[in-house]
Motif scaffolding. Structure first.
Motif, PDB file in Angstrom:
ATOM      1  N   ALA A 166       1.004  -1.306  -0.031  1.00  0.00           N
ATOM      2  CA  ALA A 166      -0.100   0.190   0.055  1.00  0.00           C
ATOM      3  C   ALA A 166       0.786   1.215   0.066  1.00  0.00           C
ATOM      4  CB  ALA A 166      -0.876  -0.130   1.033  1.00  0.00           C
ATOM      5  N   GLY A 206       1.125   3.378  -2.051  1.00  0.00           N
ATOM      6  CA  GLY A 206       0.571   4.547  -2.698  1.00  0.00           C
ATOM      7  C   GLY A 206       0.184   5.689  -1.819  1.00  0.00           C
ATOM      8  N   ILE A 207       0.286   5.436  -0.456  1.00  0.00           N
ATOM      9  CA  ILE A 207      -0.191   6.304   0.641  1.00  0.00           C
ATOM     10  C   ILE A 207       0.944   7.671   0.447  1.00  0.00           C
ATOM     11  CG2 ILE A 207      -0.104   6.884   2.929  1.00  0.00           C
ATOM     12  CD1 ILE A 207      -2.474   5.376   2.388  1.00  0.00           C
ATOM     13  N   ILE A 243      -0.128   9.796  -2.599  1.00  0.00           N
ATOM     14  CA  ILE A 243      -1.248  10.551  -2.368  1.00  0.00           C
ATOM     15  C   ILE A 243      -0.990  11.886  -1.732  1.00  0.00           C
ATOM     16  CG2 ILE A 243      -3.300  10.665  -1.144  1.00  0.00           C
ATOM     17  CD1 ILE A 243      -3.686   9.233  -3.820  1.00  0.00           C
ATOM     18  N   ALA A 299      -8.163   6.958  -3.956  1.00  0.00           N
ATOM     19  CA  ALA A 299      -7.341   6.405  -2.940  1.00  0.00           C
ATOM     20  C   ALA A 299      -7.988   5.766  -1.852  1.00  0.00           C
ATOM     21  CB  ALA A 299      -6.363   7.856  -2.185  1.00  0.00           C
ATOM     22  N   PHE A 300      -9.223   6.210  -1.378  1.00  0.00           N
ATOM     23  CA  PHE A 300      -9.964   5.752  -0.370  1.00  0.00           C
ATOM     24  C   PHE A 300     -10.498   4.122  -0.847  1.00  0.00           C
ATOM     25  CE2 PHE A 300     -14.100   4.431   1.304  1.00  0.00           C
ATOM     26  CZ  PHE A 300     -13.651   4.278   2.613  1.00  0.00           C
ATOM     27  N   GLY A 309      -8.888   2.194  -3.116  1.00  0.00           N
ATOM     28  CA  GLY A 309      -7.987   1.538  -3.435  1.00  0.00           C
ATOM     29  C   GLY A 309      -7.348   1.164  -1.885  1.00  0.00           C
ATOM     30  N   PHE A 310      -7.296   1.839  -0.877  1.00  0.00           N
ATOM     31  CA  PHE A 310      -6.591   1.526   0.320  1.00  0.00           C
ATOM     32  C   PHE A 310      -7.575   0.538   0.867  1.00  0.00           C
ATOM     33  CE2 PHE A 310      -6.333   2.486   4.978  1.00  0.00           C
ATOM     34  CZ  PHE A 310      -4.859   2.349   5.083  1.00  0.00           C
ATOM     35  N   ASP A 333      -6.686  -2.651  -0.649  1.00  0.00           N
ATOM     36  CA  ASP A 333      -5.456  -2.983  -0.121  1.00  0.00           C
ATOM     37  C   ASP A 333      -5.289  -3.437   1.273  1.00  0.00           C
ATOM     38  OD1 ASP A 333      -4.095  -2.533  -2.296  1.00  0.00           O
ATOM     39  OD2 ASP A 333      -3.357  -0.589  -2.042  1.00  0.00           O
ATOM     40  N   ASP A 375      -3.337  -0.893  -5.084  1.00  0.00           N
ATOM     41  CA  ASP A 375      -4.591  -0.199  -5.515  1.00  0.00           C
ATOM     42  C   ASP A 375      -4.601   1.273  -5.091  1.00  0.00           C
ATOM     43  OD1 ASP A 375      -4.931  -2.575  -6.906  1.00  0.00           O
ATOM     44  OD2 ASP A 375      -6.580  -3.045  -5.440  1.00  0.00           O
ATOM     45  N   VAL A 376      -4.167   1.562  -3.998  1.00  0.00           N
ATOM     46  CA  VAL A 376      -4.168   3.193  -3.763  1.00  0.00           C
ATOM     47  C   VAL A 376      -3.407   3.973  -4.765  1.00  0.00           C
ATOM     48  CG1 VAL A 376      -3.176   4.832  -2.113  1.00  0.00           C
ATOM     49  CG2 VAL A 376      -4.154   2.471  -1.272  1.00  0.00           C
ATOM     50  N   THR A 416      -5.775   5.461  -8.217  1.00  0.00           N
ATOM     51  CA  THR A 416      -5.642   6.969  -8.242  1.00  0.00           C
ATOM     52  C   THR A 416      -4.765   7.288  -9.617  1.00  0.00           C
ATOM     53  OG1 THR A 416      -5.455   6.877  -5.862  1.00  0.00           O
ATOM     54  CG2 THR A 416      -4.899   9.014  -6.932  1.00  0.00           C
TER      55      THR A 416
END
Length: 331
Positions: free
Chosen positions: A43, A45-46, A49, A87-88, A90-91, A94, A219-220, A224
């Motif tokens: 995860a 991607g945090i 973002i 992002a939500f 995706g998070f 994940d 997926d985050v 996105t």
């Protein structure tokens, strides 16, 4: 450029910290393309973002305090809303285990609200330039049909070619970099501003995600990134270039359907053997499998780095064609 730099540094530093936290908390996954039990932070991607948000909010501040341009602020905040909603979704996918319990159809449905911010502000121009077709005006159907289909489609499509170190981030850099150049030459300033923030945030993340990856995007990042590619295209009236740049993803979709018809649950990664990657199936069900087979035939071995570079090279060729058509030929 300041937005780019802020997004880059924020993404780099937050991703670095996220790697430490994720490993400490056990939020890690096995690197399927390497022999042995190599664990990598999930995860990631945090960080992307956070970098994107800081870059876009800097542009909002500039437009508010320097130019007093409220119309630009509306579109910048709508873009940020798209990113945060993607992002939500995706998070949750994940971290909360949707990968194991949610069907592909349900995943697509869960991304439907992502396009609402752009629909709400009636973003984009209803007259579109379609390659080899020409200019068409879709009227009210553009914000109510084309925008949601484009955003949701791009978010889910970008999630399909994935699973190798640095692949998703490098593809995003090529696609968004190409759209940024077109936006700049066509003076689509809002689209260019969003693209620069995306590029900075992606580059900051890619430094940690490139081979050998210390963090996976999850997926985050993929949802996105795909949604933002569509957003940049919509804001800059660049649907044609975006469609051409997404050719690998259309190919991926056809290979995915081929796998479904053959009863195969497609996976993009390969089987590691002696430093090389072997396709997991006799037939190709992903663009990554095609790249593995080409490299094996040409040089006898397909390493993970080479597979990513070959797919990037194909995307780069498409980018050059798109730039020639839309910058030098004036499409």
């Amino acid at each position: 450029m300041l937005s780019f730099a802020i997004a880059l540094m924020t993404s780099y530093l937050v991703t670095k910290k996220w790697i430490e936290i994720a490993r400490r908390r056990g939020l890690v996954g096995k690197d399927m393309n390497k022999e042995g039990d190599i664990k990598v932070a999930e995860a990631g991607g945090i960080g992307f973002i956070m970098g994107l948000a800081m870059g876009l909010l800097f542009m909002v501040a500039v437009n508010a305090f320097v130019y007093d341009n409220m119309s630009s602020i509306v579109y910048l905040l709508a873009s940020l809303s798209v990113a945060l909603m993607a992002a939500f979704v995706g998070f949750v996918d994940d971290v909360l285990g949707w990968k194991k319990g949610l069907s592909h159809r349900a995943k697509v449905i869960s991304t439907l609200p992502i396009a609402v911010p752009l629909m709400a502000v009636k973003a984009g121009v209803s007259r579109m330039k379609i390659p080899f077709i020409g200019s068409i005006d879709l009227g009210i159907a553009y914000p109510l049909v084309v925008v949601p289909v484009g955003v949701v489609g791009a978010a889910n499509a970008f999630n399909m070619i994935a699973g190798l170190n640095g692949l998703e981030a490098s593809m995003s850099l090529i696609i968004n970099g190409t759209l940024a150049v077109i936006a700049l030459t066509h003076k689509a300033w809002i689209s260019f501003a969003v693209a620069m923030s995306v590029l900075g945030a992606t580059l900051g993340f890619w430094i940690w995600n490139k081979y050998p990856a210390k963090v996976f995007p999850g997926d985050v990042f993929t949802y996105t990134s795909g949604a933002l590619i569509a957003t940049i295209a919509i804001l800059g009236n660049m649907e044609g270039p975006a469609l051409m740049l997404f050719i690998p993803y259309f190919i991926e979709l056809m290979l995915y359907i081929r796998g479904k018809l053959n009863g195969v649950e497609k996976e993009s990664w390969g089987v590691p053997r002696g430093g090389c990657l072997e396709p997991p199936y006799d037939k190709c069900y992903s663009v990554t499998h095609v790249a593995m087979k080409i490299l094996k035939k040409v040089k006898g071995c397909a390493t993970e780095k080479e597979v990513v570079l070959l797919i990037n090279a194909f995307e780069a060729v498409l980018a050059i064609i798109v730039l020639y058509l839309y910058v030098f030929r004036g499409w």
